[in-house]
Design an enzyme around this catalytic site. Structure first.
Site, short mmCIF file in Angstrom:
data_model
loop_
_atom_site.label_atom_id
_atom_site.label_comp_id
_atom_site.label_asym_id
_atom_site.label_seq_id
_atom_site.Cartn_x
_atom_site.Cartn_y
_atom_site.Cartn_z
N GLY A 76 -4.02 57.07 -26.51
CA GLY A 76 -5.46 57.16 -26.32
C GLY A 76 -6.26 55.99 -26.85
N CYS A 86 -13.08 54.52 4.39
CA CYS A 86 -14.18 55.24 5.02
C CYS A 86 -14.85 56.26 4.11
CB CYS A 86 -13.65 55.95 6.26
SG CYS A 86 -12.36 57.14 5.85
N GLU A 87 -15.26 55.81 2.91
CA GLU A 87 -15.98 56.68 1.99
C GLU A 87 -16.95 55.82 1.20
OE1 GLU A 87 -14.13 59.45 -0.46
OE2 GLU A 87 -12.48 59.86 0.90
N GLU A 93 1.94 57.00 -28.98
CA GLU A 93 2.22 56.97 -27.54
C GLU A 93 1.16 56.16 -26.77
OE1 GLU A 93 4.05 61.52 -27.30
OE2 GLU A 93 1.93 61.18 -26.86
N PRO A 94 0.93 54.91 -27.14
CA PRO A 94 -0.10 54.16 -26.42
C PRO A 94 0.35 53.82 -24.99
CG PRO A 94 1.07 52.70 -27.93
CD PRO A 94 1.62 54.09 -28.16
N GLY A 95 -0.55 53.90 -24.06
CA GLY A 95 -0.28 53.47 -22.69
C GLY A 95 -1.24 52.33 -22.35
C1 LIG Z 1 -1.87 59.98 -21.24
C2 LIG Z 1 -1.14 60.24 -22.50
C3 LIG Z 1 -0.81 59.18 -23.37
C4 LIG Z 1 -1.28 57.78 -23.13
O1 LIG Z 1 -2.66 57.68 -23.12
P1 LIG Z 1 -3.37 56.24 -23.20
O2 LIG Z 1 -4.80 56.57 -23.20
O3 LIG Z 1 -2.95 55.48 -22.02
O4 LIG Z 1 -2.90 55.60 -24.47
C5 LIG Z 1 -0.07 59.48 -24.48
N1 LIG Z 1 0.34 60.75 -24.75
C6 LIG Z 1 0.04 61.78 -23.96
C7 LIG Z 1 0.52 63.13 -24.30
C8 LIG Z 1 -0.72 61.57 -22.81
O5 LIG Z 1 -1.05 62.59 -22.03
#
Ligand SMILES: *Cc1c(COP(=O)(O)O)cnc(C)c1O
Length: 420
Positions: A239, A344-345, A272-274
């Site tokens: 997050g 088309c939106e 868990e960074p994305g």
């Molecule tokens: C989506 C998610 C993430 C990654 O979120 P980011 O905002 O991209 O860091 C990590 N853990 C869980 C459980 C998620 O649902």
């Protein structure tokens, strides 16, 4: 704009001129900067090193195999949400003991697959999932390691669609329910309690919500430990926000400084960074098709659309948009325009009310910070072909996904025999 810069009015990614990639492979395409991805990962490791963190990159943000491989080769783990993501993580070379399985709807098949792969742990979302997990583990004569996902009911002050820690969220369990699930877990022979998990939302740009969450987790952990339940892994989820508008957001180091005093050193930390790993590493390069002046607005029609990047249409999110060739932006000759796609939106826009230099058909634009939830959320809507992806490593670029072809559009479709 680390890793992307102008030289003599031309936008470069490291040593590679973006215009030249576009001339070689055509537009639109996603482009990722290797150094930024690796740097982002290493900043997390460095910031939290006293807790020997396991960084489980959230595969849903961007699961291109080359990107996953880069991260796996640096020691990064995987946060997966589906069997498909487990498959990708293993293909990328992530060892099973660095994989955590999240989600509120894990299927029987997905659980069996993950048990066979011996992943590190399942983050259990509710009681019935725990019972199913125990049953399936028993059948396979395995022990499933688990955390329970708790919902701290904290407002992360982000977009409501991505605030997953609120009281009305579909994810996780209240403290009370979580304690009951932990207690049940102690009675199940094929379940082994390993840790505790939470994830409060996405694009969080303040340290406060994490601190509040951590303090609440510490409370529940001490209650659990009093009843003899041992916690070894503390998973704070992902997050971590990025600076879409060049606003100041806390760095991993700032998060670490704020959180460290409250993290018990007896636990192994998981994050868990994305978005924070790949978001600012990617841009979407697109070409101007038409310029349309109407009495109320000027529209720049480009060759990418909401099917390629849905975040503006879905969340009204903001991405900076820059000309790849910036010659026209000298002095104050800019114009207020909307950048829109061909779908088309009317929701099909990439940016609204932006100041850009005079643009002509054929000019290229770069849509910034699209490395996360860009390609990953793309679709074939309007039967548009999904675009290619390239990775720049210093002075070279590599195609890491080819664009689709028309044949791909029908590859899985079947006409009933009697219609033939
Ligand atoms: C989506 C998610 C993430 C990654 O979120 P980011 O905002 O991209 O860091 C990590 N853990 C869980 C459980 C998620 O649902």
């Amino acid at each position: 704009m680390g890793g992307f810069s102008y030289r003599n009015h031309e936008l470069f990614c490291e040593e590679v001129k973006i215009q030249e990639i576009a001339e070689d492979i055509g537009t639109p395409f996603y482009l990722y900067n290797y150094d930024i991805i690796v740097g982002n990962y290493q900043r997390f490791i460095e910031a939290f090193k006293e807790f020997s963190p396991l960084i489980c990159y959230a595969y849903k943000a961007n699961s291109n195999l080359a990107i996953c491989k880069v991260l796996a080769s640096k020691g990064c783990g995987a946060d997966i949400f589906s069997g498909g993501e487990l498959f990708k993580a293993r293909k990328a070379g992530v060892p099973p003991d660095k994989i955590v399985f999240n989600g509120n709807g894990k299927t029987r098949q997905e659980i069996e697959y993950a048990l066979e792969e011996n992943i590190l742990m399942f983050n259990v979302d509710q009681r019935d999932e725990l019972l199913l997990l125990n049953e399936l583990a028993k059948k396979k004569e395995k022990v499933a390691r688990i955390s329970v996902r708790v919902n701290p009911q904290i407002d992360p002050k982000t977009h409501p669609y991505v605030a997953t820690g609120l009281a009305n969220s579909k994810f996780g369990l209240s403290f009370h329910q979580a304690e009951e699930v932990y207690r049940l877990a102690t009675e199940l022979k094929n379940i082994h309690i390993l840790g505790i998990h939470t994830h409060i939302g996405s694009q969080i740009t303040k340290t406060g919500p994490y601190l509040e969450t951590l303090k609440m987790l510490n409370e529940i952990i001490s209650r659990l430990e009093k009843t003899g339940i041992e916690i070894r892994y503390l998973n704070l989820g992902g997050g971590f926000g990025i600076a879409y508008r060049e606003e100041t957001v806390p760095s991993p180091q700032e998060f670490a400084t704020m959180l460290s005093p409250y993290i018990n050193r007896d636990y192994r930390l998981i994050l868990e960074p994305g978005r924070a790993i790949v978001g600012n590493a990617g841009i979407l390069v697109t070409k101007v098709l038409y310029v349309k002046n109407t009495p109320s607005k000027t529209f720049i029609v480009v060759d990418c659309a909401m099917n390629d990047l849905i975040r503006p249409a879905l969340y009204n999110s903001f991405h900076r948009i820059l000309p790849v060739n910036n010659k026209g932006s000298e002095k104050d000759k800019t114009f207020l325009v909307d950048i829109v796609g061909p779908i088309c939106e009317d929701g099909d826009f990439l940016g609204k009310d932006r100041r850009l230099p005079a643009l002509r058909p054929g000019d290229l634009l770069a849509i910034l910070d699209t490395g996360a939830y860009g390609y990953a959320m793309s679709s074939n809507y309007n039967l548009r072909l999904r675009v290619s992806e390239v990775m720049v490593i210093k002075d070279r670029y590599y195609t890491i996904r080819e664009s689709e072809t028309y044949e791909d559009l029908i590859a899985k479709e079947i006409i009933p025999e009697e219609m033939e």
